[in-house]
Design an enzyme around this catalytic site. Structure first.
Site, PDB file in Angstrom:
ATOM      1  N   SER A   1       0.803  -1.152  -0.063  1.00 17.25           N
ATOM      2  CA  SER A   1       0.088  -0.070  -0.026  1.00 17.25           C
ATOM      3  C   SER A   1       0.931   1.289  -0.125  1.00 17.25           C
ATOM      4  O   SER A   1       2.073   1.068   0.584  1.00 17.25           O
ATOM      5  CB  SER A   1      -0.880   0.044   1.363  1.00 17.25           C
TER       6      SER A   1
ATOM      7  N   TYR B   1      -2.053  -0.125  10.634  1.00 16.88           N
ATOM      8  CA  TYR B   1      -2.227  -0.400   9.175  1.00 16.88           C
ATOM      9  C   TYR B   1      -0.866  -0.091   8.290  1.00 16.88           C
ATOM     10  O   TYR B   1      -0.361  -0.867   7.467  1.00 16.88           O
ATOM     11  CB  TYR B   1      -3.257   0.005   8.454  1.00 16.88           C
TER      12      TYR B   1
END
Length: 293
Positions: free
Chosen positions: A140, A153
């Site tokens: 990501s 995250y």
């Protein structure tokens, strides 16, 4: 391998979003796709939607035992996978000090250990076979974006990126490529399925609804854009592929000045993110968005 048809492609988290888009693209390209998901029904729906060979399997990526059982079953029926796409992942929003040890264990068990198990168990079979192959890790843009809104995250995605980069150096002599795909904000169900620790615990579901609306209306990338990036990375054996404007900008800023990147990312807090999402949802007309339907 990049020009072959009929490759065996194993995709995790293929029941929806990016995983489904990857599975559908690879099946349409003539590959034999093994769509895996913890929700077998969702994986079966992906298989029904595919224009090509696509088979559904259940897999909890947290379990090395399930990885081993699935890999053995796949090899017995289809042969050793030529391509492994580690896509399964979850999100968790909330300030660092508000997240519990159990929160961290949950996200790391899927976003990090799920990748470790897949790369080790399937990757070892690729090496033993002695033919070219490719491993893809869906990381990501959060991997290089330190922040106060979703630190666990970002940490998990930074770990996923480093796994891919380290494994790439190890498997290159074996003719097995490894790529990290780093999407920015993407129009998936990530917010809908995320664990959220809102500043006002009683309003968590309201915050979720606001985040879902913002993700749907203002995220730059589509799952299919990420799936195209996966194909591109495999074809040219690329190490890191940012997807879309926001992820690319974050990558450039992080490379040029990590200190500047930290300063920018230190501004948003969870409370501020909740407020911005609420304003974007309540005050901006529904037809205001960053994309066409």
């Amino acid at each position: 391998m990049a020009n072959q048809r009929g490759r065996v492609v194993l995709v995790t988290g293929a029941g929806s979003g990016i995983g489904r888009a990857i599975a559908l693209r690879q099946a349409a390209a003539g590959d034999i796709v093994l769509a895996t998901d913890i929700d077998l029904g969702a994986a079966e729906q992906t298989a029904k939607l595919a224009d090509g060979a696509c088979h559904a399997f259940t897999l909890d990526v947290r379990s090395p035992e399930q990885w081993t059982e699935l890999t053995d079953a796949v090899i017995a029926e289809f042969g050793v996978p030529d391509i492994l796409v580690n896509n399964a992942g979850i999100a968790l929003g909330g300030a660092f000090l508000d997240q519990t040890a159990q929160d961290w264990e949950k996200i790391l068990s899927i976003n990090v250990y799920g990748i470790i198990h897949g790369c080790k168990i399937v990757g070892s079979k690729m090496v033993q076979r002695g033919r070219p192959g490719h491993i893809v890790v869906i990381a990501s843009g959060a991997a290089w974006t330190p922040n106060r809104v979703a630190p666990s995250y970002s940490t998990s995605k930074a770990a996923a990126l480093m796994i891919a980069e380290s494994l790439r150096t190890e498997l290159a002599p074996k003719n097995i490529g490894v790529s990290a795909i780093c999407p920015g904000a993407t129009r998936t169900q990530l917010a809908a399925n995320a664990t959220l620790i809102a500043t006002d615990g009683a309003a968590t579901e309201d915050v979720r609804a606001d985040f879902m609306d913002v993700q749907s209306r203002y995220a730059f990338a589509t799952p299919d854009m990420v799936a195209r990036a996966v194909q591109y990375a495999i074809r040219f054996n690329l190490g890191i592929v940012p997807v879309n404007f926001d992820a690319t900008l974050a990558w450039v800023l992080h490379r040029i000045s990590p200190a500047l990147m930290r300063a920018i990312c230190s501004i948003p807090t969870m409370k501020m993110a909740e407020g911005v999402a609420r304003v974007a949802t309540d005050r901006l007309p529904a037809n205001v968005k960053f994309h066409r339907d």
